[in-house]
Design a protein around this motif. Sequence first.
Motif, PDB file in Angstrom:
ATOM      1  N   LEU A   1      37.792  70.568 -22.264  1.00 26.42           N
ATOM      2  CA  LEU A   1      39.235  70.413 -22.116  1.00 26.42           C
ATOM      3  C   LEU A   1      39.783  69.409 -23.134  1.00 26.42           C
ATOM      4  N   PHE A   2      39.031  68.342 -23.387  1.00 22.71           N
ATOM      5  CA  PHE A   2      39.464  67.339 -24.363  1.00 22.71           C
ATOM      6  C   PHE A   2      39.592  67.961 -25.751  1.00 22.71           C
ATOM      7  N   TRP A   3      38.566  68.695 -26.168  1.00 23.19           N
ATOM      8  CA  TRP A   3      38.601  69.299 -27.505  1.00 23.19           C
ATOM      9  C   TRP A   3      39.586  70.454 -27.577  1.00 23.19           C
ATOM     10  N   LEU A   4      39.776  71.134 -26.466  1.00 25.52           N
ATOM     11  CA  LEU A   4      40.792  72.179 -26.415  1.00 25.52           C
ATOM     12  C   LEU A   4      42.178  71.576 -26.655  1.00 25.52           C
ATOM     13  N   GLY A   5      42.450  70.443 -25.988  1.00 23.51           N
ATOM     14  CA  GLY A   5      43.730  69.767 -26.184  1.00 23.51           C
ATOM     15  C   GLY A   5      43.931  69.328 -27.622  1.00 23.51           C
ATOM     16  N   ASN A   6      42.859  68.824 -28.242  1.00 27.59           N
ATOM     17  CA  ASN A   6      42.958  68.398 -29.639  1.00 27.59           C
ATOM     18  C   ASN A   6      43.207  69.580 -30.573  1.00 27.59           C
ATOM     19  N   ALA A   7      42.554  70.701 -30.289  1.00 22.61           N
ATOM     20  CA  ALA A   7      42.781  71.901 -31.112  1.00 22.61           C
ATOM     21  C   ALA A   7      44.224  72.379 -30.974  1.00 22.61           C
ATOM     22  N   GLN A   8      44.762  72.296 -29.753  1.00 26.30           N
ATOM     23  CA  GLN A   8      46.153  72.707 -29.534  1.00 26.30           C
ATOM     24  C   GLN A   8      47.125  71.730 -30.196  1.00 26.30           C
ATOM     25  N   TYR A   9      46.789  70.448 -30.184  1.00 25.56           N
ATOM     26  CA  TYR A   9      47.620  69.465 -30.884  1.00 25.56           C
ATOM     27  C   TYR A   9      47.652  69.773 -32.382  1.00 25.56           C
ATOM     28  N   ALA A  10      46.478  70.127 -32.921  1.00 22.08           N
ATOM     29  CA  ALA A  10      46.395  70.430 -34.353  1.00 22.08           C
ATOM     30  C   ALA A  10      47.189  71.676 -34.729  1.00 22.08           C
ATOM     31  N   THR A  11      47.325  72.593 -33.778  1.00 27.43           N
ATOM     32  CA  THR A  11      48.096  73.819 -34.044  1.00 27.43           C
ATOM     33  C   THR A  11      49.528  73.706 -33.502  1.00 27.43           C
ATOM     34  N   ARG A  12      49.932  72.478 -33.114  1.00 25.52           N
ATOM     35  CA  ARG A  12      51.299  72.175 -32.674  1.00 25.52           C
ATOM     36  C   ARG A  12      51.678  72.836 -31.349  1.00 25.52           C
ATOM     37  N   ASN A  13      50.682  73.139 -30.557  1.00 27.94           N
ATOM     38  CA  ASN A  13      50.950  73.637 -29.206  1.00 27.94           C
ATOM     39  C   ASN A  13      50.937  72.432 -28.257  1.00 27.94           C
ATOM     40  N   TYR A  14      51.975  71.589 -28.389  1.00 29.85           N
ATOM     41  CA  TYR A  14      51.967  70.287 -27.736  1.00 29.85           C
ATOM     42  C   TYR A  14      52.008  70.371 -26.210  1.00 29.85           C
ATOM     43  N   ASN A  15      52.812  71.233 -25.662  1.00 26.79           N
ATOM     44  CA  ASN A  15      52.899  71.344 -24.193  1.00 26.79           C
ATOM     45  C   ASN A  15      51.565  71.785 -23.598  1.00 26.79           C
ATOM     46  N   GLU A  16      50.915  72.787 -24.246  1.00 26.56           N
ATOM     47  CA  GLU A  16      49.614  73.247 -23.773  1.00 26.56           C
ATOM     48  C   GLU A  16      48.571  72.136 -23.892  1.00 26.56           C
ATOM     49  N   ALA A  17      48.653  71.370 -24.977  1.00 29.03           N
ATOM     50  CA  ALA A  17      47.709  70.265 -25.169  1.00 29.03           C
ATOM     51  C   ALA A  17      47.861  69.229 -24.064  1.00 29.03           C
ATOM     52  N   ILE A  18      49.118  68.875 -23.740  1.00 32.82           N
ATOM     53  CA  ILE A  18      49.359  67.888 -22.678  1.00 32.82           C
ATOM     54  C   ILE A  18      48.759  68.369 -21.361  1.00 32.82           C
ATOM     55  N   ALA A  19      48.958  69.660 -21.067  1.00 34.89           N
ATOM     56  CA  ALA A  19      48.440  70.213 -19.807  1.00 34.89           C
ATOM     57  C   ALA A  19      46.922  70.113 -19.748  1.00 34.89           C
ATOM     58  N   ASN A  20      46.239  70.382 -20.825  1.00 34.68           N
ATOM     59  CA  ASN A  20      44.770  70.345 -20.823  1.00 34.68           C
ATOM     60  C   ASN A  20      44.238  68.914 -20.837  1.00 34.68           C
ATOM     61  N   PHE A  21      44.927  67.992 -21.514  1.00 32.11           N
ATOM     62  CA  PHE A  21      44.514  66.584 -21.451  1.00 32.11           C
ATOM     63  C   PHE A  21      44.639  66.065 -20.011  1.00 32.11           C
ATOM     64  N   ARG A  22      45.707  66.427 -19.352  1.00 32.79           N
ATOM     65  CA  ARG A  22      45.897  65.981 -17.961  1.00 32.79           C
ATOM     66  C   ARG A  22      44.865  66.623 -17.020  1.00 32.79           C
ATOM     67  N   SER A  23      44.521  67.875 -17.289  1.00 29.79           N
ATOM     68  CA  SER A  23      43.477  68.526 -16.485  1.00 29.79           C
ATOM     69  C   SER A  23      42.155  67.799 -16.658  1.00 29.79           C
ATOM     70  N   MET A  24      41.883  67.402 -17.892  1.00 27.02           N
ATOM     71  CA  MET A  24      40.642  66.673 -18.171  1.00 27.02           C
ATOM     72  C   MET A  24      40.625  65.327 -17.455  1.00 27.02           C
ATOM     73  N   LEU A  25      41.767  64.604 -17.456  1.00 23.61           N
ATOM     74  CA  LEU A  25      41.847  63.304 -16.792  1.00 23.61           C
ATOM     75  C   LEU A  25      41.753  63.446 -15.280  1.00 23.61           C
ATOM     76  N   SER A  26      42.317  64.509 -14.753  1.00 28.57           N
ATOM     77  CA  SER A  26      42.233  64.745 -13.312  1.00 28.57           C
ATOM     78  C   SER A  26      40.805  65.054 -12.887  1.00 28.57           C
ATOM     79  N   LEU A  27      40.099  65.764 -13.737  1.00 23.49           N
ATOM     80  CA  LEU A  27      38.726  66.169 -13.427  1.00 23.49           C
ATOM     81  C   LEU A  27      37.737  65.023 -13.620  1.00 23.49           C
ATOM     82  N   ALA A  28      37.939  64.205 -14.650  1.00 26.15           N
ATOM     83  CA  ALA A  28      36.982  63.130 -14.964  1.00 26.15           C
ATOM     84  C   ALA A  28      37.725  61.915 -15.512  1.00 26.15           C
ATOM     85  N   PRO A  29      38.396  61.139 -14.659  1.00 27.56           N
ATOM     86  CA  PRO A  29      39.167  59.976 -15.133  1.00 27.56           C
ATOM     87  C   PRO A  29      38.305  58.884 -15.754  1.00 27.56           C
ATOM     88  N   ASP A  30      37.002  58.913 -15.443  1.00 28.95           N
ATOM     89  CA  ASP A  30      36.094  57.909 -16.000  1.00 28.95           C
ATOM     90  C   ASP A  30      35.345  58.423 -17.224  1.00 28.95           C
TER      91      ASP A  30
END
Length: 243
Positions: A162-191
């Motif tokens: 999910l982290f790398w997916l968000g970064n790939a989406q950021y690189a392709t300017r899919n910012y909303n999708e990136a935010i959603a996947n970063f938050r999913s990653m934090l919800s799943l593994a905050p540590d």
Amino acid sequence: MKPRLAWRQLVLAAALVSATAGANAALFEDEEARRAILDLRQRVETMRQRSTEDSEQLRRSLLDLQTQIEAMRGELQRMTGKNEELTKALSDLQQKQTEAAKAAGPSSVNVDGREFNADPKEKADFDAALGIFRAGQFAQAQTSFADFVKRYPQSGYTPSALFWLGNAQYATRNYNEAIANFRSMLSLAPDHAKAPEAVLSIANCQIELKDMKGARRTLEDLSKAYPNSEAAAAGKERLARLK
């Protein structure tokens, strides 16, 4: 000599000279005609010989060409057979690898400081997606990581994927999708080891979306949740520039 007799003799002599000249002229003309005919015959014979030689040369060229075509056809058949052998060998090798992977079963792996068990195919798919990202092929990496998350929803790789997916989406300017996947990653593994970077990345996406209020709030949360992280230090600098 009488004048009349002399005149007759003169006329006879003139006629004789004229006849002789005419005969000589006719003889000359016959000789020229004969030579012309002989020359014409010689030309015709020469052309006939050349035509025969050209025909023979053409026949030999056609035979050579046919030989070359047959040789090329044989080489093509040989290469086709070789290609079929290689295709079969590759298929057999892939089948053996698949069978070996199934026989091997899950093994312990360590990713981003997290240790868990993963199947060989699962590990290979994650490594392949990460390799695509590192090669700078972000659109393809986005597809690969999205497919991985769908295929292995319970995988220990999922937070990293999910982290790398968000970064790939950021690189392709899919910012909303990136935010959603970063938050999913934090919800799943905050540590997770990359959690602070994920929060900073959310702020970066918000800045790109001109959501300055949201970015400030995210950067403040970053400093509170992960105060000793490098991402928090970078976030403080970014926050200072936003004010």
